[in-house]
Design a protein around this motif. Structure first.
Motif, PDB file in Angstrom:
ATOM      1  N   PRO A 120      24.570  68.645 -52.483  1.00 29.13           N
ATOM      2  CA  PRO A 120      25.092  69.979 -52.194  1.00 29.13           C
ATOM      3  C   PRO A 120      24.377  71.044 -53.049  1.00 29.13           C
ATOM      4  CG  PRO A 120      26.893  68.433 -52.580  1.00 29.13           C
ATOM      5  CD  PRO A 120      25.614  67.738 -52.955  1.00 29.13           C
ATOM      6  N   LEU A 121      24.156  72.187 -52.452  1.00 30.40           N
ATOM      7  CA  LEU A 121      23.511  73.289 -53.170  1.00 30.40           C
ATOM      8  C   LEU A 121      24.292  73.637 -54.441  1.00 30.40           C
ATOM      9  CD1 LEU A 121      21.285  75.437 -53.328  1.00 30.40           C
ATOM     10  CD2 LEU A 121      22.717  76.900 -51.865  1.00 30.40           C
ATOM     11  N   SER A 122      25.607  73.603 -54.364  1.00 31.96           N
ATOM     12  CA  SER A 122      26.409  73.952 -55.549  1.00 31.96           C
ATOM     13  C   SER A 122      26.147  72.990 -56.709  1.00 31.96           C
ATOM     14  CB  SER A 122      27.899  73.986 -55.205  1.00 31.96           C
ATOM     15  OG  SER A 122      28.326  72.727 -54.737  1.00 31.96           O
ATOM     16  N   ASP A 123      25.959  71.698 -56.421  1.00 32.42           N
ATOM     17  CA  ASP A 123      25.663  70.732 -57.480  1.00 32.42           C
ATOM     18  C   ASP A 123      24.301  71.023 -58.112  1.00 32.42           C
ATOM     19  OD1 ASP A 123      28.023  69.580 -56.638  1.00 32.42           O
ATOM     20  OD2 ASP A 123      27.137  67.621 -56.178  1.00 32.42           O
ATOM     21  N   HIS A 124      23.317  71.322 -57.271  1.00 34.62           N
ATOM     22  CA  HIS A 124      21.969  71.588 -57.774  1.00 34.62           C
ATOM     23  C   HIS A 124      21.946  72.869 -58.607  1.00 34.62           C
ATOM     24  CE1 HIS A 124      17.698  71.212 -58.097  1.00 34.62           C
ATOM     25  NE2 HIS A 124      17.436  72.271 -57.367  1.00 34.62           N
ATOM     26  N   VAL A 125      22.597  73.909 -58.122  1.00 33.39           N
ATOM     27  CA  VAL A 125      22.623  75.182 -58.854  1.00 33.39           C
ATOM     28  C   VAL A 125      23.376  75.016 -60.172  1.00 33.39           C
ATOM     29  CG1 VAL A 125      23.462  77.571 -58.791  1.00 33.39           C
ATOM     30  CG2 VAL A 125      22.285  76.601 -56.804  1.00 33.39           C
ATOM     31  N   THR A 126      24.460  74.268 -60.168  1.00 38.62           N
ATOM     32  CA  THR A 126      25.185  74.005 -61.420  1.00 38.62           C
ATOM     33  C   THR A 126      24.253  73.346 -62.425  1.00 38.62           C
ATOM     34  OG1 THR A 126      27.309  73.809 -60.277  1.00 38.62           O
ATOM     35  CG2 THR A 126      27.133  72.769 -62.456  1.00 38.62           C
ATOM     36  N   HIS A 127      23.500  72.339 -61.976  1.00 38.37           N
ATOM     37  CA  HIS A 127      22.547  71.675 -62.860  1.00 38.37           C
ATOM     38  C   HIS A 127      21.523  72.674 -63.404  1.00 38.37           C
ATOM     39  CE1 HIS A 127      18.885  68.844 -63.313  1.00 38.37           C
ATOM     40  NE2 HIS A 127      19.486  68.989 -64.465  1.00 38.37           N
ATOM     41  N   LEU A 128      20.995  73.527 -62.551  1.00 35.67           N
ATOM     42  CA  LEU A 128      19.972  74.480 -62.993  1.00 35.67           C
ATOM     43  C   LEU A 128      20.528  75.517 -63.961  1.00 35.67           C
ATOM     44  CD1 LEU A 128      18.004  74.901 -59.661  1.00 35.67           C
ATOM     45  CD2 LEU A 128      17.303  73.624 -61.709  1.00 35.67           C
ATOM     46  N   ILE A 129      21.769  75.927 -63.798  1.00 33.76           N
ATOM     47  CA  ILE A 129      22.381  76.868 -64.746  1.00 33.76           C
ATOM     48  C   ILE A 129      22.586  76.167 -66.094  1.00 33.76           C
ATOM     49  CG2 ILE A 129      24.403  78.287 -65.267  1.00 33.76           C
ATOM     50  CD1 ILE A 129      22.597  79.449 -63.039  1.00 33.76           C
ATOM     51  N   VAL A 130      23.043  74.922 -66.068  1.00 31.90           N
ATOM     52  CA  VAL A 130      23.161  74.153 -67.313  1.00 31.90           C
ATOM     53  C   VAL A 130      21.778  74.028 -67.961  1.00 31.90           C
ATOM     54  CG1 VAL A 130      23.617  71.840 -68.248  1.00 31.90           C
ATOM     55  CG2 VAL A 130      25.255  72.898 -66.679  1.00 31.90           C
ATOM     56  N   HIS A 131      20.778  73.689 -67.166  1.00 33.02           N
ATOM     57  CA  HIS A 131      19.403  73.537 -67.657  1.00 33.02           C
ATOM     58  C   HIS A 131      18.911  74.843 -68.303  1.00 33.02           C
ATOM     59  CE1 HIS A 131      15.385  71.613 -67.510  1.00 33.02           C
ATOM     60  NE2 HIS A 131      14.933  72.827 -67.268  1.00 33.02           N
ATOM     61  N   GLY A 132      19.091  75.952 -67.603  1.00 32.51           N
ATOM     62  CA  GLY A 132      18.671  77.248 -68.140  1.00 32.51           C
ATOM     63  C   GLY A 132      19.415  77.626 -69.405  1.00 32.51           C
ATOM     64  N   THR A 133      20.700  77.316 -69.446  1.00 40.02           N
ATOM     65  CA  THR A 133      21.501  77.609 -70.645  1.00 40.02           C
ATOM     66  C   THR A 133      21.000  76.793 -71.837  1.00 40.02           C
ATOM     67  OG1 THR A 133      23.427  78.151 -69.270  1.00 40.02           O
ATOM     68  CG2 THR A 133      23.844  77.650 -71.594  1.00 40.02           C
ATOM     69  N   LEU A 134      20.663  75.526 -71.595  1.00 37.49           N
ATOM     70  CA  LEU A 134      20.117  74.707 -72.681  1.00 37.49           C
ATOM     71  C   LEU A 134      18.789  75.280 -73.179  1.00 37.49           C
ATOM     72  CD1 LEU A 134      20.973  71.077 -71.525  1.00 37.49           C
ATOM     73  CD2 LEU A 134      22.085  72.437 -73.311  1.00 37.49           C
ATOM     74  N   HIS A 135      17.967  75.802 -72.282  1.00 31.19           N
ATOM     75  CA  HIS A 135      16.730  76.455 -72.722  1.00 31.19           C
ATOM     76  C   HIS A 135      17.049  77.648 -73.634  1.00 31.19           C
ATOM     77  CE1 HIS A 135      13.469  74.292 -70.912  1.00 31.19           C
ATOM     78  NE2 HIS A 135      13.905  74.466 -69.668  1.00 31.19           N
ATOM     79  N   LEU A 136      18.084  78.416 -73.287  1.00 31.50           N
ATOM     80  CA  LEU A 136      18.462  79.558 -74.132  1.00 31.50           C
ATOM     81  C   LEU A 136      18.890  79.093 -75.523  1.00 31.50           C
ATOM     82  CD1 LEU A 136      20.520  81.819 -71.696  1.00 31.50           C
ATOM     83  CD2 LEU A 136      18.052  81.862 -72.169  1.00 31.50           C
TER      84      LEU A 136
END
Length: 167
Positions: A120-136
């Motif tokens: 699901p798109l929502s699962d993928h986007v959730t992962h990418l937001i977590v990923h981006g937050t970890l980069h921050l």
């Protein structure tokens, strides 16, 4: 209470999708997992399209092509040693809210990747937001040791949100 994620929606598909509550939940889970107080920080999130993120990717990374997510941390919290944990950001004195950094996410690339991965798109986007937050927060995947640490946190954070291992 101020939201953790301040969304700027340039592509209306993100608004219809419900990016704001999803991003708030994902970023909050990432900070809590790492022992960072979400109420002390704010993240700016740009919901854009592939054309916009391609310009940003060219400007900031020298790669003139679309990507799924980009991040710009407010501070360099990265560790000196590969595989070591980054420094934690310190909350601002007096309870003021500090900017943690900026994230941009592109609709078409995210939609295509989710379809290719059969999720699901929502699962993928959730992962990418977590990923981006970890980069921050100073996490990266430039070395095997760094990638293992970052991916381990991603898997654990996503599990708290009821999502399976994306790797």
């Amino acid at each position: 209470m101020e939201p953790l994620v301040d969304c700027v929606i340039e592509d209306d598909r993100w608004a219809a999708f419900g990016l704001e509550p999803l991003a708030e939940s994902a970023a909050r889970a990432a900070l809590l997992h790492l022992g960072v107080v979400p109420e002390a920080f704010q993240i700016a999130l740009l919901g854009c399209d592939d054309a916009r993120i391609a310009v940003l990717n060219a400007d900031f990374r020298g790669k003139p092509k679309p990507t799924n997510v980009l991040s710009w941390p407010a501070w360099d919290l990265s560790p000196e040693t590969p595989g070591a944990a980054p420094e934690r950001p310190d909350p601002a004195p007096g309870g003021e809210i500090d900017g943690l950094g900026d994230i941009a996410i592109a609709w078409e690339t995210c939609e295509r990747e989710a379809a290719e991965q059969g999720k699901p798109l929502s699962d993928h986007v959730t992962h990418l937001i977590v990923h981006g937050t970890l980069h921050l927060l100073g996490y990266d995947h430039e070395t095997e040791a760094d990638a293992a640490l970052m991916e381990g946190h991603e898997v654990a954070i996503l599990a708290t949100l009821g999502l399976s291992d994306p790797y």
